[in-house]
Design an enzyme around this catalytic site. Structure first.
Site, PDB file in Angstrom:
ATOM      1  N   ASP A  88       0.814  -1.214   0.000  1.00 27.07           N
ATOM      2  CA  ASP A  88       0.000   0.000   0.000  1.00 27.07           C
ATOM      3  C   ASP A  88       0.848   1.265   0.000  1.00 27.07           C
ATOM      4  O   ASP A  88       0.326   2.371  -0.187  1.00 27.07           O
ATOM      5  CB  ASP A  88      -0.942   0.012   1.201  1.00 27.07           C
ATOM      6  CG  ASP A  88      -2.109  -0.957   1.039  1.00 27.07           C
ATOM      7  OD1 ASP A  88      -2.363  -1.392  -0.105  1.00 27.07           O
ATOM      8  OD2 ASP A  88      -2.757  -1.289   2.046  1.00 27.07           O
ATOM      9  N   LYS A  91     -13.247   5.011   1.627  1.00 28.14           N
ATOM     10  CA  LYS A  91     -12.929   3.626   1.960  1.00 28.14           C
ATOM     11  C   LYS A  91     -12.014   3.558   3.174  1.00 28.14           C
ATOM     12  O   LYS A  91     -12.136   2.644   4.000  1.00 28.14           O
ATOM     13  CB  LYS A  91     -12.270   2.950   0.762  1.00 28.14           C
ATOM     14  CG  LYS A  91     -11.926   1.486   0.974  1.00 28.14           C
ATOM     15  CD  LYS A  91     -11.375   0.868  -0.297  1.00 28.14           C
ATOM     16  CE  LYS A  91     -10.983  -0.578  -0.087  1.00 28.14           C
ATOM     17  NZ  LYS A  91     -12.110  -1.448   0.259  1.00 28.14           N
TER      18      LYS A  91
END
Length: 420
Positions: A306, A408
């Site tokens: 990520d 999100k």
């Protein structure tokens, strides 16, 4: 066109309270659902992934009340239901894989649904893992929805950990509540820091897991969470990474809410920005990052994929070639992030080469936006946040398509970033 305007910034300079870790929060919510006693989870950021996790345990019979930044469960999941069960994990990859493992706790049919991009992501590791236990799983070409049925027949299983550790997290959380002991053999496990997070959190709830070099996991059955639990979710290093890079390329920042000794894999962002020349130091529990040099760097992001979006932006601001490893981990994200980053950085004249598991970013110093520019988020929260950083040191507005993708994980990102 639904866009977010990002005005140019000459520099960044400010203090930000980092939102709570959605990875820890979803794990804590899952464990709270398995607690027969009450559970209070504090410092909870209401991202869409966290909301999805709360909805799942409610669908399974848990009772709770939510306030702005906490959740209090008075009743856990109801295991005495006779009807078929159905859960909707919406667009959350972690919740989808984690809560699919909860089907092991129920003998009746158990259906798993999702929405958005998660419907296009492979569930092959979930399907094969559940079948190892003896469950029957029907799917749509190894994608959602999943229809799970049958009873557990095996207590020693083998699973693939090469794409994601999220299903293993689900198995680790559910296995203590099975009647039998469980032995899980994992091949080619990636994202080991996330497994450490799972084990740490389970231990804080009083559950025990043993493992041998992350290859064999041994979980005693018939465990329970014996006490009332109060748990505070720590700050999210994944969310913080964007502000850390913002400071490294354009000013200074002080971040609160992060743990220095966190097990979150994305804490490695500090190693990367220091290698790239930024000054990094702690003032008690406050993290400070200051721009200094911006140097090309080499970084292995295999265990923390990520970090690719913010670090690719950092590499773009360096003058020279930076190399990152771990590209194969990017294919099964909200977008295929290797290709997404390649396309979007081309808009500012930065060339990215993708060579198997390696990404080479040809930094230009400070990419200039000569006119108003629109970046596509591909409805990917981390792409939306990363592209916003190109506003630093530029003269023209930029726009982010599908900007609400940030909900999100970090709903307040634009509010925070635009005010520093």
């Amino acid at each position: 066109m639904n866009t977010q305007r990002i005005q140019p910034k000459s520099k960044v300079d400010g203090e930000i309270a980092v939102p709570s870790s959605k990875s820890y929060a979803q794990r804590a919510i899952a464990l709270a659902g398995l607690n027969k006693n009450s559970t209070r989870i504090k410092h909870l950021t209401s991202s869409s992934d966290v909301i999805a996790a709360k909805a799942v345990i409610e669908e399974l019979g848990a009772k709770f009340v939510s306030s702005e930044n906490e959740i209090i469960l008075s009743k856990g999941i109801d295991f005495n239901q006779n009807n078929e069960l159905s859960i909707n994990c919406h667009e959350s990859g972690l919740s989808t894989r984690l809560f699919s493992a909860f089907s092991l706790l129920f003998p009746q049919n158990f259906q798993v649904y999702g929405s958005g991009s998660i419907q296009q992501r492979t569930m092959e590791m979930v399907i094969s893992g559940l079948e190892e236990f003896g469950k029957k799983v029907s799917s749509k070409n190894s994608k959602l929805p999943l229809d799970i049925s049958g009873e557990i027949q095996n207590q020693m299983v083998e699973i693939d950990g090469s794409i994601s550790s999220q299903f293993l997290t689900g198995l680790l959380i559910t296995s203590p509540f099975l009647v039998q002991d469980t032995h899980i053999k994992v091949h080619n496990l990636k994202s080991i820091p996330y497994v450490d997070m799972t084990i740490e959190l389970m231990e804080s709830f009083g559950l025990k897991v043993a493992h041998n070099n992350y290859e064999n996991f041994y979980i005693k059955g018939n465990q329970s969470i014996a006490n009332q639990i109060e748990y505070t979710v720590e700050g999210d290093w994944s969310a913080a990474s964007f502000h850390i890079v913002a400071a490294a390329i354009g000013g200074k920042m002080e971040l609160t809410g992060l743990m220095q000794n966190s097990l979150q894999g994305d804490r490695a962002i500090l190693d990367a920005v220091k290698t790239a020349g930024a000054n990094v130091f702690w003032k008690e529990d406050r993290l400070n990052i200051e721009q200094n040099e911006i140097l090309p760097f080499t970084f292995d992001a295999t265990e923390c994929p990520d970090l690719f979006p913010p670090l690719v932006v950092l590499a773009a601001f360096a003058n020279g070639k930076s190399t990152m490893k771990g590209v194969r981990r990017l294919e099964h994200k909200e977008s295929n992030r290797g290709i997404t980053l390649q396309k979007e950085l081309a808009k500012v004249g930065v060339v990215i080469d993708l060579n198997d598991d390696e990404m080479i970013i040809h930094g230009k110093g400070r990419p200039e936006i000569q006119e108003e520019l629109v970046f596509s988020s591909y409805n990917d929260h981390r792409i939306a946040m990363a592209m916003s950083l190109f506003s630093i040191g530029n003269k023209n507005d930029l726009y982010i398509e599908n900007p609400l993708a940030i909900e999100k994980s970090y709903p307040d990102f634009y509010n925070d970033f635009l005010t520093i």
